[in-house]
Each structure stands twice: as C-alpha cells, then as structure tokens.
Motif scaffolding. Structure first.
Motif, PDB file in Angstrom:
ATOM      1  N   ASP A  44       0.864  -1.177   0.000  1.00 43.38           N
ATOM      2  CA  ASP A  44       0.000   0.000   0.000  1.00 43.38           C
ATOM      3  C   ASP A  44       0.899   1.225   0.000  1.00 43.38           C
ATOM      4  N   SER A  45       0.402   2.278  -0.610  1.00 42.95           N
ATOM      5  CA  SER A  45       1.216   3.485  -0.752  1.00 42.95           C
ATOM      6  C   SER A  45       0.704   4.614   0.125  1.00 42.95           C
ATOM      7  N   ILE A  50      -2.062  13.056  -0.870  1.00 49.25           N
ATOM      8  CA  ILE A  50      -3.306  12.282  -0.759  1.00 49.25           C
ATOM      9  C   ILE A  50      -3.613  11.900   0.695  1.00 49.25           C
ATOM     10  N   HIS A  51      -2.577  11.556   1.436  1.00 40.62           N
ATOM     11  CA  HIS A  51      -2.784  10.913   2.743  1.00 40.62           C
ATOM     12  C   HIS A  51      -2.388  11.735   3.960  1.00 40.62           C
ATOM     13  N   LEU A  52      -1.786  12.908   3.746  1.00 35.72           N
ATOM     14  CA  LEU A  52      -1.261  13.635   4.915  1.00 35.72           C
ATOM     15  C   LEU A  52      -2.038  14.917   5.190  1.00 35.72           C
ATOM     16  N   TYR A  53      -2.860  14.890   6.249  1.00 31.75           N
ATOM     17  CA  TYR A  53      -3.491  16.124   6.701  1.00 31.75           C
ATOM     18  C   TYR A  53      -2.380  17.002   7.287  1.00 31.75           C
ATOM     19  N   ARG A  64       0.531   5.413  10.523  1.00 25.81           N
ATOM     20  CA  ARG A  64      -0.703   5.166   9.794  1.00 25.81           C
ATOM     21  C   ARG A  64      -0.398   4.476   8.451  1.00 25.81           C
ATOM     22  N   TYR A 171     -10.475  19.194   8.521  1.00 27.87           N
ATOM     23  CA  TYR A 171      -9.682  19.546   7.331  1.00 27.87           C
ATOM     24  C   TYR A 171     -10.530  20.352   6.338  1.00 27.87           C
ATOM     25  N   TYR A 188      -5.636   7.757  15.847  1.00 30.33           N
ATOM     26  CA  TYR A 188      -5.808   7.694  14.387  1.00 30.33           C
ATOM     27  C   TYR A 188      -4.621   6.951  13.755  1.00 30.33           C
ATOM     28  N   SER A 213     -10.643   0.624   5.034  1.00 25.64           N
ATOM     29  CA  SER A 213      -9.711   1.686   4.617  1.00 25.64           C
ATOM     30  C   SER A 213     -10.430   2.809   3.888  1.00 25.64           C
ATOM     31  N   ASP A 214     -11.520   2.506   3.196  1.00 25.73           N
ATOM     32  CA  ASP A 214     -12.153   3.502   2.322  1.00 25.73           C
ATOM     33  C   ASP A 214     -13.464   4.074   2.859  1.00 25.73           C
ATOM     34  N   SER A 259     -15.425   8.362   6.295  1.00 25.84           N
ATOM     35  CA  SER A 259     -14.562   7.733   7.309  1.00 25.84           C
ATOM     36  C   SER A 259     -13.417   7.017   6.583  1.00 25.84           C
ATOM     37  N   GLU A 261      -9.593   4.720   6.672  1.00 23.42           N
ATOM     38  CA  GLU A 261      -8.252   4.828   7.275  1.00 23.42           C
ATOM     39  C   GLU A 261      -8.256   4.400   8.733  1.00 23.42           C
ATOM     40  N   TRP A 307     -14.374   6.723   0.086  1.00 17.94           N
ATOM     41  CA  TRP A 307     -13.143   7.231  -0.523  1.00 17.94           C
ATOM     42  C   TRP A 307     -12.797   6.415  -1.769  1.00 17.94           C
ATOM     43  N   TYR A 313     -13.703  11.756  -1.568  1.00 20.47           N
ATOM     44  CA  TYR A 313     -14.884  11.274  -0.865  1.00 20.47           C
ATOM     45  C   TYR A 313     -16.156  11.611  -1.622  1.00 20.47           C
TER      46      TYR A 313
HETATM   47  C1  LIG Z   1      -5.019  15.251   2.699  1.00 21.10           C
HETATM   48  C2  LIG Z   1      -5.913  14.079   2.981  1.00 21.10           C
HETATM   49  N1  LIG Z   1      -7.094  13.962   2.332  1.00 21.10           N
HETATM   50  C3  LIG Z   1      -7.889  12.886   2.563  1.00 21.10           C
HETATM   51  C4  LIG Z   1      -7.525  11.922   3.433  1.00 21.10           C
HETATM   52  C5  LIG Z   1      -8.433  10.742   3.664  1.00 21.10           C
HETATM   53  N2  LIG Z   1      -8.007   9.572   2.905  1.00 21.10           N
HETATM   54  C6  LIG Z   1      -6.972   9.563   2.081  1.00 21.10           C
HETATM   55  S1  LIG Z   1      -6.702   8.028   1.365  1.00 21.10           S
HETATM   56  C7  LIG Z   1      -8.016   7.368   2.158  1.00 21.10           C
HETATM   57  C8  LIG Z   1      -8.453   5.943   2.000  1.00 21.10           C
HETATM   58  C9  LIG Z   1      -7.348   4.980   2.175  1.00 21.10           C
HETATM   59  O1  LIG Z   1      -6.643   4.984   1.012  1.00 21.10           O
HETATM   60  P1  LIG Z   1      -5.425   4.064   0.655  1.00 21.10           P
HETATM   61  O2  LIG Z   1      -4.310   4.321   1.565  1.00 21.10           O
HETATM   62  O3  LIG Z   1      -5.167   4.257  -0.780  1.00 21.10           O
HETATM   63  O4  LIG Z   1      -5.962   2.652   1.066  1.00 21.10           O
HETATM   64  P2  LIG Z   1      -6.357   1.313   0.372  1.00 21.10           P
HETATM   65  O5  LIG Z   1      -7.828   1.438   0.105  1.00 21.10           O
HETATM   66  O6  LIG Z   1      -5.550   1.095  -0.851  1.00 21.10           O
HETATM   67  O7  LIG Z   1      -6.041   0.332   1.445  1.00 21.10           O
HETATM   68  C10 LIG Z   1      -8.630   8.322   2.950  1.00 21.10           C
HETATM   69  C11 LIG Z   1      -9.808   8.024   3.771  1.00 21.10           C
HETATM   70  C12 LIG Z   1      -6.277  12.083   4.094  1.00 21.10           C
HETATM   71  N3  LIG Z   1      -5.814  11.170   4.956  1.00 21.10           N
HETATM   72  N4  LIG Z   1      -5.507  13.157   3.847  1.00 21.10           N
END
Ligand SMILES: Cc1ncc(C[n+]2csc(CCOP(=O)(O)OP(=O)(O)O)c2C)c(N)n1
Ligand SMILES: Nc1ncnc2c1ncn2[C@@H]1O[C@H](COP(=O)(O)OP(=O)(O)O)[C@@H](O)[C@H]1O
Ligand SMILES: [Mg+2]
Length: 317
Positions: A44-45, A50-53, A64, A171, A188, A213-214, A259, A261, A307, A313
C-alpha cells in the motif's frame, strides 16, 4: 455512469480493469502458497498530497502508513512478519522530518514484532513524500477472504468508527466542536485493528472479512458484493469523540461516508459465535441475508459512497 466519467483516471475504474485483465479476485492482500507455506503479502502506498493532513505529525503519518499495509495482511488471517519500504522524499524535506516519518514505520514494526528487512530510497529535487510499504506474513489454517459471507451470519467489527471523520471534517471546514488533541491523532495513527492473537483465534470461524480503509459504507458494500449477499445494519459503534466533535445532524453521514483509514476489521461469522465475538471485544453490527446491497433494519439504504482515489470522498459510482 456518464460518458466522461469513463475517461477519468479513477482508482475504482483502474482496479476493475486491472483485476479483470489479470484474473485477480479483489481481496485485501495477495495470497501465495509454496511448499505448503501460505504467504500473504500486501503493498500500500502513502503519498503526502493524498494521505497527509497538514495537522498530522509525520511520525503519526508513518505509523498510519505502515498500519494500513499491515492491516490487509492481518485481516486475511496471517501473522505479519516482515516489512520492506520504498521511500521517495523531496530534497526540500529536512532529514529530521524524514527520520520522524521513518520512526513511525519503526514504531509499527516494534508493536507487531515485524522485521524491517530492507527497502529503497529515492531523493527527488522537489515534490511530495511517498512511501510504498510491503508487509508479508504467514498463514496457518484459514484465509479470511473478502468473499464467503453466508445468509444467517452475524456481521461484526473491531473498534469504533468515526475518529477519522472528525479529522476530515476539521480539514474541510477548519472547525469542529472540540479541539484536535495529540491523543486523537495518536489513536488515528494506530487505527482500530483488533489484537492479532484474538483475531487469529477467531478467524478460523470467520466466513468473510475486509478492513475499513475507504469508509464504513463503501467497505460494507465491497464485502456484500464480493459474497453476493445483502447486509442489514442495526448498530454502529460510534467513536465517542465523533459524537462530541461533529455536529449532531451530520454524525451519521460523516461516519458512514467520510470515514476510512481506521482499519476496523469488518467480518461475518456464524450466529453461534456471538458470545465469543462479544467476549473478544468485537461489536455485532448486523446480519447477512440473501439478496444484494447494504441497508439499515428499517429498510433505508446505505449508499455506495466513500473514498475512491482520484475522486476523493462522496462520489457515487
Ligand atoms: C489530505 C488528505 N485527504 C484525505 C484523506 C483521507 N483519505 C486519504 S486516502 C483514504 C483511503 C485509504 O486509502 P489508501 O491508503 O489508498 O488505502 P487502500 O484502500 O488502498 O487500502 C482516505 C480516507 C487524508 N488522509 N488526507
Ligand atoms: N496496480 C494494481 N495491479 C494489480 N492489482 C491491483 C492493483 N491495484 C489494486 N489491485 C488489486 O485490486 C484489489 C483492490 O485493491 P485495494 O482497493 O487497494 O484494496 P485495499 O483497500 O485492501 O488496499 C486488490 O485485490 C488489489 O491487489
Ligand atoms: Mg490498496
């Protein structure tokens, strides 16, 4: 789906295409058997845009990221054993920040007794921080696939749902009805996974499982679709802080659709296991019936929203 939507690069469209091209059954982790050894492996990436608030410390982000990868291996019923991590960082990042993020990955390795066996490092001139994290483990006994749910099964989850909804709400709106504390961010970062030993004991009886996760609603839909069954929900174990921090009239929608993550394990199990499920601290949230879709007990539909990479979302398919 509109004509233009077909041309947009979206995670769900790509996954449908790639899995059908390759004949891969959608599951949380890959399964490989060699000389009677069952290996479960996942990648997983994490990518900072995408993932960092902005309000999440890098060490917690590292936790996380590694937890998200580990969760897929554990939920399939394997004992996670090792990690490989490929990290691409921009030269604009300080070495202290890099170490902070990596320390989060080490924290997860320590907590779950995993060995970090190696990885890859790239430094780019600019851009985002990216980490591709591989976790592998070995399985004995049953693999808890995404499919296999049977009418009559109970539906249960680990942990509580909605902590990540608070962070996403904050956020988006720049305010919530509480302060965002270090404890909330720590929780979290670790996610809502069950204790490995307890899950590994229970999984022998589990019919189907996925990790959240999604988002809760979308994860329930994935589970329902993989098994070709209907899910009826009668109770959601809300995180107490979700009730405190999110405006009352928004709580249910935020927890269902905004929700993810949190990596709650969502699974189905025969009804006779109810007392074991409760004893181990899981919460029964509903049941499996014949049919399709996800509904509350009163017949109200839970939408297939959550997600989706590339759409974010709340985009309906
Ligand atoms: C800046 C930001 N926006 C939105 C999110 C919320 N978010 C980002 S990815 C994600 C879902 C999980 O994605 P991923 O890591 O690609 O998981 P996978 O489904 O591949 O396991 C969520 C809920 C966040 N953490 N940070
Ligand atoms: N680039 C890819 N190549 C091959 N299979 C993929 C790719 N991306 C996703 N998949 C597969 O699609 C399925 C769903 O992936 P994903 O939604 O990322 O699962 P998870 O949320 O559990 O990480 C999995 O079986 C995964 O292995
Ligand atoms: Mg994935």
């Amino acid at each position: 789906m509109g004509k233009t939507a077909m041309n947009v690069l979206r995670e769900d469209i790509i996954i449908d295409w790639v899995t059908s091209q390759l004949g891969i059954q959608k599951n949380d982790a890959a399964f490989f058997e060699h000389n009677e050894t069952k290996i479960v492996i996942n990648v997983d990436s994490f990518e900072s845009t995408i993932h960092l608030y902005p309000f999440v410390p890098l060490r917690i982000a590292g936790r996380r990221a590694a937890t998200g990868s580990l969760s897929d291996v554990l939920v399939k019923g394997a004992v996670p054993r090792g990690i490989l991590t490929a990290i691409r960082a921009p030269a604009t990042m300080s070495i202290e920040s890099y170490k902070e993020f990596y320390s989060g990955i080490i924290d997860v390795a320590k907590r779950y007794d995993l060995r970090i066996l190696g990885g890859d490092t790239d430094i780019a001139e600019t851009g985002s921080l990216r980490a591709d994290i591989v976790v592998f483990g070995f399985a004995k006994g049953k693999i808890a696939n995404r499919w296999g749910a049977k009418p009559g099964d109970l539906l249960a989850v680990s942990g509580r749902v909605g902590l990540s909804s608070i962070l996403y709400y904050y956020y988006r709106q720049n305010s919530v009805n509480c302060s965002i504390t270090r404890e909330m961010l720590e929780e979290y970062g670790w996610g809502q996974l069950p204790k490995p030993a307890e899950w590994l004991a229970l999984k022998e009886n589990v019919h189907a499982a996925i990790d959240n996760s999604d988002g809760l609603a979308l994860s329930l839909h994935y589970l329902s679709e993989a098994s070709g069954v209907k899910l009826i929900i009668d109770h959601i174990p809300l995180h107490p802080l979700a009730e405190e921090c999110i405006p009352k009239e928004r709580i249910l929608d935020e927890v269902l659709y905004n929700s993810g993550e949190e990596y709650n394990f969502i699974f189905t199990i025969p009804a006779e296991e109810e007392s074991t499920v409760a004893k181990l601290g899981f919460t029964v949230i509903g049941k499996v019936e014949e049919g399709r879709g996800v509904y509350f007990r009163d017949g109200i539909e839970i939408k297939r929203i959550g997600w989706v990479g590339g759409a974010g979302y709340n985009k309906r398919r």
